[in-house]
Design a protein around this motif. Structure first.
Motif, PDB file in Angstrom:
ATOM      1  N   THR A  93      49.852  35.574  61.246  1.00  0.00           N
ATOM      2  CA  THR A  93      50.073  36.234  59.972  1.00  0.00           C
ATOM      3  C   THR A  93      51.324  35.162  59.520  1.00  0.00           C
ATOM      4  O   THR A  93      52.331  34.847  60.014  1.00  0.00           O
ATOM      5  CB  THR A  93      51.057  37.570  60.407  1.00  0.00           C
ATOM      6  N   ASP A  94      51.090  34.917  58.117  1.00  0.00           N
ATOM      7  CA  ASP A  94      52.054  34.109  57.557  1.00  0.00           C
ATOM      8  C   ASP A  94      52.870  35.014  56.460  1.00  0.00           C
ATOM      9  O   ASP A  94      52.267  36.026  55.924  1.00  0.00           O
ATOM     10  CB  ASP A  94      51.491  32.973  56.662  1.00  0.00           C
ATOM     11  N   PHE A  95      54.137  34.690  56.524  1.00  0.00           N
ATOM     12  CA  PHE A  95      55.272  35.092  55.452  1.00  0.00           C
ATOM     13  C   PHE A  95      55.851  34.455  54.361  1.00  0.00           C
ATOM     14  O   PHE A  95      56.010  33.175  54.697  1.00  0.00           O
ATOM     15  CB  PHE A  95      56.309  35.884  56.321  1.00  0.00           C
ATOM     16  N   GLY A  96      55.767  34.995  53.198  1.00  0.00           N
ATOM     17  CA  GLY A  96      56.418  34.058  52.021  1.00  0.00           C
ATOM     18  C   GLY A  96      56.882  35.057  50.992  1.00  0.00           C
ATOM     19  O   GLY A  96      56.872  36.257  51.188  1.00  0.00           O
ATOM     20  N   GLU A  97      57.059  34.077  49.899  1.00  0.00           N
ATOM     21  CA  GLU A  97      57.832  34.628  48.619  1.00  0.00           C
ATOM     22  C   GLU A  97      56.861  34.306  47.519  1.00  0.00           C
ATOM     23  O   GLU A  97      56.439  33.074  47.659  1.00  0.00           O
ATOM     24  CB  GLU A  97      58.946  34.093  48.410  1.00  0.00           C
ATOM     25  N   VAL A  98      56.444  35.231  46.589  1.00  0.00           N
ATOM     26  CA  VAL A  98      55.642  34.878  45.514  1.00  0.00           C
ATOM     27  C   VAL A  98      56.621  34.015  44.577  1.00  0.00           C
ATOM     28  O   VAL A  98      57.658  34.620  44.106  1.00  0.00           O
ATOM     29  CB  VAL A  98      55.332  36.319  44.649  1.00  0.00           C
ATOM     30  N   LEU A  99      56.080  32.953  44.315  1.00  0.00           N
ATOM     31  CA  LEU A  99      56.580  31.879  43.280  1.00  0.00           C
ATOM     32  C   LEU A  99      56.082  32.198  41.718  1.00  0.00           C
ATOM     33  O   LEU A  99      56.752  31.668  40.814  1.00  0.00           O
ATOM     34  CB  LEU A  99      56.422  30.473  43.700  1.00  0.00           C
ATOM     35  N   ILE A 139      46.059  36.469  40.425  1.00  0.00           N
ATOM     36  CA  ILE A 139      46.192  35.630  41.495  1.00  0.00           C
ATOM     37  C   ILE A 139      47.702  35.182  41.689  1.00  0.00           C
ATOM     38  O   ILE A 139      48.475  35.198  40.748  1.00  0.00           O
ATOM     39  CB  ILE A 139      45.555  34.261  41.377  1.00  0.00           C
ATOM     40  N   TYR A 140      48.043  35.150  42.889  1.00  0.00           N
ATOM     41  CA  TYR A 140      49.391  34.586  43.241  1.00  0.00           C
ATOM     42  C   TYR A 140      49.834  33.347  43.890  1.00  0.00           C
ATOM     43  O   TYR A 140      48.941  32.865  44.804  1.00  0.00           O
ATOM     44  CB  TYR A 140      49.962  35.836  44.135  1.00  0.00           C
ATOM     45  N   PHE A 141      50.721  32.671  43.546  1.00  0.00           N
ATOM     46  CA  PHE A 141      51.209  31.379  44.322  1.00  0.00           C
ATOM     47  C   PHE A 141      52.570  31.916  45.334  1.00  0.00           C
ATOM     48  O   PHE A 141      53.320  32.315  44.700  1.00  0.00           O
ATOM     49  CB  PHE A 141      51.500  30.304  43.365  1.00  0.00           C
ATOM     50  N   VAL A 142      52.284  31.480  46.458  1.00  0.00           N
ATOM     51  CA  VAL A 142      53.280  32.064  47.436  1.00  0.00           C
ATOM     52  C   VAL A 142      53.916  30.696  48.229  1.00  0.00           C
ATOM     53  O   VAL A 142      53.040  29.651  48.556  1.00  0.00           O
ATOM     54  CB  VAL A 142      52.595  32.891  48.634  1.00  0.00           C
ATOM     55  N   ALA A 163      55.323  40.736  42.064  1.00  0.00           N
ATOM     56  CA  ALA A 163      56.080  40.023  41.074  1.00  0.00           C
ATOM     57  C   ALA A 163      56.605  38.893  41.693  1.00  0.00           C
ATOM     58  O   ALA A 163      56.723  38.903  42.732  1.00  0.00           O
ATOM     59  CB  ALA A 163      57.007  41.093  40.774  1.00  0.00           C
ATOM     60  N   ILE A 164      57.137  38.038  40.746  1.00  0.00           N
ATOM     61  CA  ILE A 164      57.823  36.880  41.437  1.00  0.00           C
ATOM     62  C   ILE A 164      59.073  37.255  42.226  1.00  0.00           C
ATOM     63  O   ILE A 164      59.532  38.282  41.702  1.00  0.00           O
ATOM     64  CB  ILE A 164      58.243  35.994  40.153  1.00  0.00           C
ATOM     65  N   GLY A 165      59.142  36.934  43.193  1.00  0.00           N
ATOM     66  CA  GLY A 165      60.235  37.087  44.267  1.00  0.00           C
ATOM     67  C   GLY A 165      59.867  38.226  45.370  1.00  0.00           C
ATOM     68  O   GLY A 165      60.469  38.251  46.326  1.00  0.00           O
ATOM     69  N   ASP A 166      58.911  38.791  45.020  1.00  0.00           N
ATOM     70  CA  ASP A 166      58.392  39.896  46.183  1.00  0.00           C
ATOM     71  C   ASP A 166      58.194  38.882  47.645  1.00  0.00           C
ATOM     72  O   ASP A 166      57.565  37.816  47.383  1.00  0.00           O
ATOM     73  CB  ASP A 166      57.051  40.567  45.667  1.00  0.00           C
TER      74      ASP A 166
END
Length: 113
Positions: free
Chosen positions: A55-61, A79-82, A33-36
């Motif tokens: 390993t990259d780390f981020g937030e789902v936008l 699909i997810y945008f991070v 979900a957005i914010g994960d």
């Protein structure tokens, strides 16, 4: 009362739903979900043949349902945008948002929003 019944009722202004309940019922629920907070492992090779990994780390936008195959994206998938915030590698600069879609199978959940 179903989500659709609530949305069509007069009390819609006072109703609150979790984000996932607002999705159309015929679609499978997205994995993220957005914010994960998520991570993705990657490997790359430069022009000289030097291999890199991290390993990259981020937030789902954002996320989008792909109903018909597009380019390299299969049909009937989320699909997810991070926005990538940091990495175990120093090859790239962070934070960054490249606008490229990510497949759910390539991402790992770190923490729910």
């Amino acid at each position: 009362m179903s989500v659709l019944e609530c949305l069509s009722s007069a009390s819609v202004e006072t109703s609150a739903f979790p984000r996932r309940e607002l999705l159309v019922k015929s679609l499978p629920l997205p994995e993220f979900a957005i914010g994960d907070l998520v991570s993705e492992d990657w490997e790359a090779e430069d022009a000289k043949g030097v291999e890199y990994a991290g390993t990259d780390f981020g937030e789902v936008l954002g996320l989008r349902w792909v109903s018909e195959a597009e380019s390299w994206l299969p049909q009937n998938t989320w699909i997810y945008f991070v926005r990538w915030t940091h990495s175990t590698s120093d090859v790239f600069s962070y934070p960054t948002y490249d606008g490229e879609p990510n497949m759910g199978c390539d991402l790992r959940l770190i923490k729910r929003a």
